[in-house]
Every structure is written in structure tokens, then in C-alpha cells.
Design a protein around this motif. Structure first.
Motif, PDB file in Angstrom:
ATOM      1  N   ASN A  74       0.862  -1.183   0.000  1.00 23.48           N
ATOM      2  CA  ASN A  74       0.000   0.000   0.000  1.00 23.48           C
ATOM      3  C   ASN A  74       0.902   1.238   0.000  1.00 23.48           C
ATOM      4  O   ASN A  74       2.083   1.167   0.336  1.00 23.48           O
ATOM      5  CB  ASN A  74      -0.948  -0.008   1.202  1.00 23.48           C
ATOM      6  CG  ASN A  74      -0.254  -0.252   2.528  1.00 23.48           C
ATOM      7  OD1 ASN A  74       0.557  -1.166   2.676  1.00 23.48           O
ATOM      8  ND2 ASN A  74      -0.557   0.577   3.530  1.00 23.48           N
ATOM      9  N   HIS A  76       1.155   5.556   0.795  1.00 23.27           N
ATOM     10  CA  HIS A  76       0.539   6.739   1.392  1.00 23.27           C
ATOM     11  C   HIS A  76       1.444   7.965   1.409  1.00 23.27           C
ATOM     12  O   HIS A  76       0.943   9.086   1.535  1.00 23.27           O
ATOM     13  CB  HIS A  76       0.124   6.435   2.837  1.00 23.27           C
ATOM     14  CG  HIS A  76      -0.776   5.252   2.968  1.00 23.27           C
ATOM     15  ND1 HIS A  76      -2.152   5.333   2.836  1.00 23.27           N
ATOM     16  CD2 HIS A  76      -0.503   3.943   3.198  1.00 23.27           C
ATOM     17  CE1 HIS A  76      -2.682   4.132   2.983  1.00 23.27           C
ATOM     18  NE2 HIS A  76      -1.706   3.273   3.203  1.00 23.27           N
ATOM     19  N   ASN A  77       2.747   7.761   1.310  1.00 24.83           N
ATOM     20  CA  ASN A  77       3.665   8.864   1.549  1.00 24.83           C
ATOM     21  C   ASN A  77       4.844   8.790   0.592  1.00 24.83           C
ATOM     22  O   ASN A  77       5.251   7.704   0.158  1.00 24.83           O
ATOM     23  CB  ASN A  77       4.153   8.814   3.004  1.00 24.83           C
ATOM     24  CG  ASN A  77       4.906  10.060   3.428  1.00 24.83           C
ATOM     25  OD1 ASN A  77       6.090  10.229   3.124  1.00 24.83           O
ATOM     26  ND2 ASN A  77       4.228  10.952   4.136  1.00 24.83           N
ATOM     27  N   ARG A 150      -0.408   7.827  -4.210  1.00 27.37           N
ATOM     28  CA  ARG A 150      -0.432   7.944  -2.756  1.00 27.37           C
ATOM     29  C   ARG A 150      -1.873   8.119  -2.293  1.00 27.37           C
ATOM     30  O   ARG A 150      -2.591   8.990  -2.771  1.00 27.37           O
ATOM     31  CB  ARG A 150       0.429   9.132  -2.306  1.00 27.37           C
ATOM     32  CG  ARG A 150       1.903   8.923  -2.564  1.00 27.37           C
ATOM     33  CD  ARG A 150       2.760   9.962  -1.842  1.00 27.37           C
ATOM     34  NE  ARG A 150       2.543  11.301  -2.338  1.00 27.37           N
ATOM     35  CZ  ARG A 150       3.228  11.857  -3.326  1.00 27.37           C
ATOM     36  NH1 ARG A 150       4.159  11.159  -3.963  1.00 27.37           N
ATOM     37  NH2 ARG A 150       2.983  13.097  -3.702  1.00 27.37           N
ATOM     38  N   ILE A 153      -4.621   8.867   4.255  1.00 28.52           N
ATOM     39  CA  ILE A 153      -5.093   8.064   5.380  1.00 28.52           C
ATOM     40  C   ILE A 153      -6.581   8.331   5.592  1.00 28.52           C
ATOM     41  O   ILE A 153      -7.031   9.471   5.584  1.00 28.52           O
ATOM     42  CB  ILE A 153      -4.301   8.404   6.653  1.00 28.52           C
ATOM     43  CG1 ILE A 153      -2.837   8.005   6.479  1.00 28.52           C
ATOM     44  CG2 ILE A 153      -4.884   7.695   7.870  1.00 28.52           C
ATOM     45  CD1 ILE A 153      -1.948   8.396   7.639  1.00 28.52           C
ATOM     46  N   GLU A 156      -8.633   4.847   2.130  1.00 24.73           N
ATOM     47  CA  GLU A 156      -7.945   3.676   1.581  1.00 24.73           C
ATOM     48  C   GLU A 156      -8.641   3.086   0.360  1.00 24.73           C
ATOM     49  O   GLU A 156      -7.987   2.468  -0.483  1.00 24.73           O
ATOM     50  CB  GLU A 156      -7.811   2.597   2.665  1.00 24.73           C
ATOM     51  CG  GLU A 156      -6.746   2.884   3.720  1.00 24.73           C
ATOM     52  CD  GLU A 156      -7.183   3.899   4.764  1.00 24.73           C
ATOM     53  OE1 GLU A 156      -6.345   4.307   5.584  1.00 24.73           O
ATOM     54  OE2 GLU A 156      -8.382   4.290   4.756  1.00 24.73           O
TER      55      GLU A 156
END
Length: 256
Positions: A74, A76-77, A150, A153, A156
């Protein structure tokens, strides 16, 4: 099989530019200067970035074989691939990078040192897949973020995963390294990178996947990846997707 185990996932013609041609001449960024540059970048990460976030790595970080494989995570950043590379120290691991990044001389040289694959995102999905498949045939470990971007949070499920390369891995018995990321990126936030054991995903005897079922399997793969890091993938059809996955797919760990 348990889905929440740290060590077991089942417990889940491109436009070729000068950067691409130069990259192909020196696979894996293995020349002496690239090796030196990788060491310098890892040192800078250890000194200036790691102390700010204090990230943690858990689970197995062994390469499953000397053949090509796919690392699935996954995303995210911006620091996700940096820390994955920091903890999974294989010269065969490479991520996909936008071709435009190679126009910046320093960034392009760093990407080349880490073996990043320059990709023209204006090309079709089929063309992009062909390029990546060719690198798997060259025994690379391809770092793949199936959701393609990305993901904030709490959002998802805002970006659907692409299934093409995962389906290719299923059909061709290509090992998959699942990595779940708990993206607590804040001062001393201690983001976690959970490396599961390498696996093969195989269709059960006589089974096939139609396009709708491929999408369902892709979502269940992502649910399992998120679950590695203790995070939710809150789709309403998770139960149906999991049932289909269990009916159609065998998960075969490569490490006991």
C-alpha cells in the motif's frame, strides 16, 4: 490460515527515451559510482530522515529466489519507497519512476543508481505492463503500488487497485512479496513496514477469472496487504471478495 500474521500474507512497446536506453546499458545501477551513491543516500536517510520518523521494519526481508518477482505494498507517503529500499537491501529491487523525474540531473542520477525504471505515463496500460514484464524477465524485483498513487489516510478505498501485473504473476508463477505499511508519518510517529513471507498465488485447478472476478481478487489482495499492518480496507464487498479469492486462488508460501 491466519490473515493477521506478520510473516504470512495468506494469513493476502512503451515510449523509450534516452534515460531508458542508458538505464538498460547498466542494469541494477551496479557500476561503482552507483554503488557509492546508494551508500551515500542510505547514509543520509539514516542520519537525517530516520531519526525524525523512527520507522520500524518487521518480518522477513529475504529474496524469494534469484528470478524476477513483484513486491506489492500500500502507498501513502513520498517516503514509502525510500524506506522500503532502506530496509529491503537488494540491488535487484527497483520502483517505477515517472520519466519526467529523469529530466532533473541529480534526481535522475539517484534514480538510476537505485535501478528505477523510467516510465512514460502517457503510454497505454498495456505498453507499461510490457515494459515491467520485460524487467521481471531480467530478474528484477519490481516494487509495485497496485493503487497507483499515494492514498490519503482514511481514504484507503478511494483508488481502485490495478490487477494486470498481479494477474500476470498468478498465471506465470511469479513470486510476490507483500508489504503492509502503517503510515504514521509524524515526528517520532514510528511508521511500520511489515514484510510478509514471499508467496505464489495460483488459480485452483480448472478455475479462471473473468474481468469482474479479477477486480474482486485485486481488492482482496489489497485488503490482505493493508491487514498486514493492522489497517482496514473498508469496502462493503470485502466478504464477497474474500469468498471468491478463497474459492479461486491457492496461496502458497515460499518460506516455512
Amino acid at each position: 490460515m491466519s490473515y493477521d500474521s506478520v510473516s504470512k500474507f495468506n494469513r493476502p512497446g512503451v515510449k523509450v527515451d534516452m534515460a531508458k536506453r542508458d538505464y538498460q546499458k547498466k542494469p541494477f545501477g551496479g557500476e561503482p559510482f552507483s554503488k557509492f551513491l546508494r551508500g551515500v543516500i542510505r547514509l543520509l536517510v539514516a542520519v537525517f530522515i530516520w531519526p525524525f520518523y523512527l520507522p520500524r521494519a518487521e518480518g522477513s526481508r529475504e529474496e524469494p529466489s534469484d528470478g524476477g518477482c513483484i513486491l506489492v505494498a500500500n502507498h501513502h507517503n513520498f517516503f514509502d519507497p525510500i524506506f522500503i529500499t532502506f530496509y529491503f537491501r537488494s540491488t535487484r529491487l527497483c520502483f517505477i519512476a515517472k520519466k519526467e523525474l529523469y529530466n532533473a540531473k541529480l534526481i535522475g542520477r539517484i534514480l538510476k543508481a537505485f535501478g528505477a525504471i523510467p516510465l512514460d505515463r502517457s503510454s497505454s496500460d498495456m505498453q507499461a505492463s510490457k515494459l515491467i514484464i520485460s524487467e521481471i524477465a531480467n530478474k528484477k524485483i519490481i516494487g509495485l503500488f497496485p493503487q497507483g498513487t499515494r492514498v490519503p489516510i482514511g481514504e484507503e478505498i478511494s483508488s481502485d487497485p490495478h490487477f494486470g501485473l498481479i494477474h500476470y504473476a498468478i498465471r506465470r508463477d511469479i513470486p510476490i512479496i507483500p508489504v503492509g505499511i502503517d503510515p504514521t508519518y509524524r515526528f517520532f510517529g514510528r511508521p511500520r513496514f511489515v514484510f510478509a513471507d514471499s508467496i505464489l498465488l495460483r488459480l485452483k485447478d480448472g478455475e479462471k477469472l473473468n474481468p469482474d472476478e479479477q477486480t474482486m481478487v485485486a481488492h482482496d489482495v489489497m485488503r490482505r496487504v493493508y491487514a498486514l499492518a493492522g489497517r482496514e480496507y473498508p469496502r462493503k464487498d470485502n466478504v464477497e471478495n474474500e469468498k471468491l479469492f478463497l474459492r479461486k486462488i491457492d496461496v502458497m508460501p515460499l518460506c516455512e
